[in-house]
Enzyme design. Structure first.
Site, PDB file in Angstrom:
ATOM      1  CG  MET A  87     -20.090   3.398  -8.819  1.00 45.29           C
ATOM      2  SD  MET A  87     -20.949   4.130  -7.424  1.00 45.29           S
ATOM      3  CE  MET A  87     -22.320   3.049  -7.247  1.00 45.29           C
ATOM      4  CG  HIS A 114     -16.551   1.639  -8.785  1.00 40.72           C
ATOM      5  ND1 HIS A 114     -16.610   1.906  -7.430  1.00 40.72           N
ATOM      6  CD2 HIS A 114     -16.578   2.855  -9.393  1.00 40.72           C
ATOM      7  CE1 HIS A 114     -16.691   3.211  -7.243  1.00 40.72           C
ATOM      8  NE2 HIS A 114     -16.664   3.812  -8.425  1.00 40.72           N
ATOM      9  CB  ILE A 115     -12.301   0.948 -13.125  1.00 38.52           C
ATOM     10  CG1 ILE A 115     -12.157  -0.558 -13.303  1.00 38.52           C
ATOM     11  CG2 ILE A 115     -11.202   1.540 -12.294  1.00 38.52           C
ATOM     12  CD1 ILE A 115     -10.923  -0.963 -14.083  1.00 38.52           C
ATOM     13  CE1 TYR A 177      -7.611   1.745 -14.338  1.00 37.16           C
ATOM     14  CE2 TYR A 177      -5.246   1.679 -14.701  1.00 37.16           C
ATOM     15  CZ  TYR A 177      -6.361   1.236 -14.022  1.00 37.16           C
ATOM     16  OH  TYR A 177      -6.226   0.289 -13.033  1.00 37.16           O
ATOM     17  CB  SER A 179      -5.914  11.188 -15.828  1.00 32.21           C
ATOM     18  OG  SER A 179      -5.387  11.058 -17.099  1.00 32.21           O
ATOM     19  CB  THR A 180      -9.160   8.079 -13.184  1.00 35.96           C
ATOM     20  OG1 THR A 180      -8.709   6.759 -13.503  1.00 35.96           O
ATOM     21  CG2 THR A 180      -9.847   8.665 -14.395  1.00 35.96           C
ATOM     22  CE  LYS A 181      -7.658   2.621 -10.783  1.00 37.45           C
ATOM     23  NZ  LYS A 181      -8.563   2.188  -9.729  1.00 37.45           N
ATOM     24  N   GLY A 210      -0.298  -4.301  -9.656  1.00 37.73           N
ATOM     25  CA  GLY A 210       0.247  -4.513 -11.002  1.00 37.73           C
ATOM     26  C   GLY A 210      -0.767  -5.298 -11.812  1.00 37.73           C
ATOM     27  CG  LEU A 211      -1.460  -7.727 -16.096  1.00 39.97           C
ATOM     28  CD1 LEU A 211      -2.563  -6.768 -16.547  1.00 39.97           C
ATOM     29  CD2 LEU A 211      -0.640  -8.188 -17.295  1.00 39.97           C
TER      30      LEU A 211
END
Ligand code: NDP
Length: 282
Positions: A87, A114-115, A177, A179-181, A210-211
């Site tokens: 991706m 996905h990440i 991360y 920034s992208t979220k 959350g975690l």
């Protein structure tokens, strides 16, 4: 007391307003799940399979995808197919959606999960990494959503966007991360308004997690964060129910709702909690 009462009322209202979930609504549903070779995506694939859905899964590792599809079939999926794709490339997001549309004859659910791989560490000035991470974590999401939209419109379908508390509230050690979220939350928040204004058939569900106890997350935060991690299989089921009942948002686990609520009420408290939840000695 007023603050706590407001949070409780808000949380109960969100729960109480939740439409009831009919598992039968997913029998035969045509679903594309991304990032499904491990973690939450893999667990979502298994839940959809148990509900008797028709699934296409994707990620980069072909061998693992094959094993996941085999397990999906054994769990009751009407169909389970995979296509490998990266991706972070220009072409694979479209290729994957086209494959799912062709093999399933359309889509009812597009689950973007996905990440790309990133470090859990303080920002070191690597701008190129942020530019790169935007490709899998953000640009591919909007590309796939746009590609699938006409089919989802026809089927009165749903887009499910797996985001994070990091998209609502910035956390140290995760600047790229976050920034992208945040970008995902901004984009799909706007898109959801536009679809509603156009009286579109398509629903969007934005997921704030959350975690969660996936291997990659636990490996990243080990020794730095002591917050309890919640089970991936339960997170996955909550995400699926949120999409199936066409709710705009999910906060899982419960504390993400509280954190989000507090951040604008009294930021110094939130900042203190965030900075002191991490083991860091300069
Ligand atoms: P995992 O690391 O377990 O899974 C990530 C998935 O993405 C894998 O299937 C991986 O497969 C795939 N992937 C990685 N790089 C690429 C790429 N370049 N192209 C295509 N696929 C790729 O993640 P989690 O299950 O922990 O997270 C799932 C979602 O939940 C993410 O959106 C994450 O931000 C969100 N979330 C998770 C939290 C947690 O604590 N776990 C907390 C908050 C949000 P492969 O290597 O085969 O390509």
């Amino acid at each position: 007391k007023i603050v706590i009462a407001s949070i409780c009322v808000g949380y109960v209202a969100v729960k109480w307003n939740r439409p009831s979930f009919d598992p039968e609504s997913l029998r035969g549903a045509r679903v594309l799940v991304t990032g499904a070779s491990s973690g939450i995506g893999e667990q979502m694939a298994y839940h959809y399979a148990r509900f008797g859905a028709q699934i296409v899964i994707t990620a980069r590792r072909e061998k693992v995808l094959q094993q996941v599809t085999e397990k999906c079939l054994s769990l009751g999926a009407q169909k389970a197919l995979f296509i490998s794709g990266d991706m972070s490339t220009e072409s694979d997001p479209d290729k994957v959606v086209d494959f799912a549309l062709e093999k399933l004859g359309g889509l009812d659910y597009l689950v973007l999960n996905h990440i790309g791989v990133t470090r859990f560490a303080m920002w070191d000035g690597d701008v190129d990494h942020v530019k790169w991470l935007m490709k899998p974590n953000f640009f591919s999401y909007i590309q796939m959503a746009w590609r699938a939209l006409p089919s989802l419109e026809k089927s009165k379908g749903s887009m499910v966007i797996v985001s994070s508390m990091a998209g609502k509230l910035s956390n140290p050690f995760t600047a790229p991360y976050c920034s992208t979220k945040s970008a995902l939350n901004g984009f799909f928040g706007a898109l959801s308004h536009e679809l509603a204004m156009k009286k579109s058939n398509v629903s969007t569900s934005l997921i704030t997690l959350g975690l969660i106890d996936t291997e990659s997350a636990l490996n990243a935060v080990r020794g730095i964060i002591t917050t309890p991690a919640y089970p991936a299989t339960e997170a996955a089921l909550n995400i699926i129910v949120t999409g199936a009942t066409r709710q705009l948002e999910l906060y899982y686990p419960w504390y993400t709702y509280v954190m989000n609520f507090f951040k604008d009420w009294y930021p110094p408290l939130t900042n203190h909690l965030i900075q002191n939840a991490l083991n860091y000695d300069p």
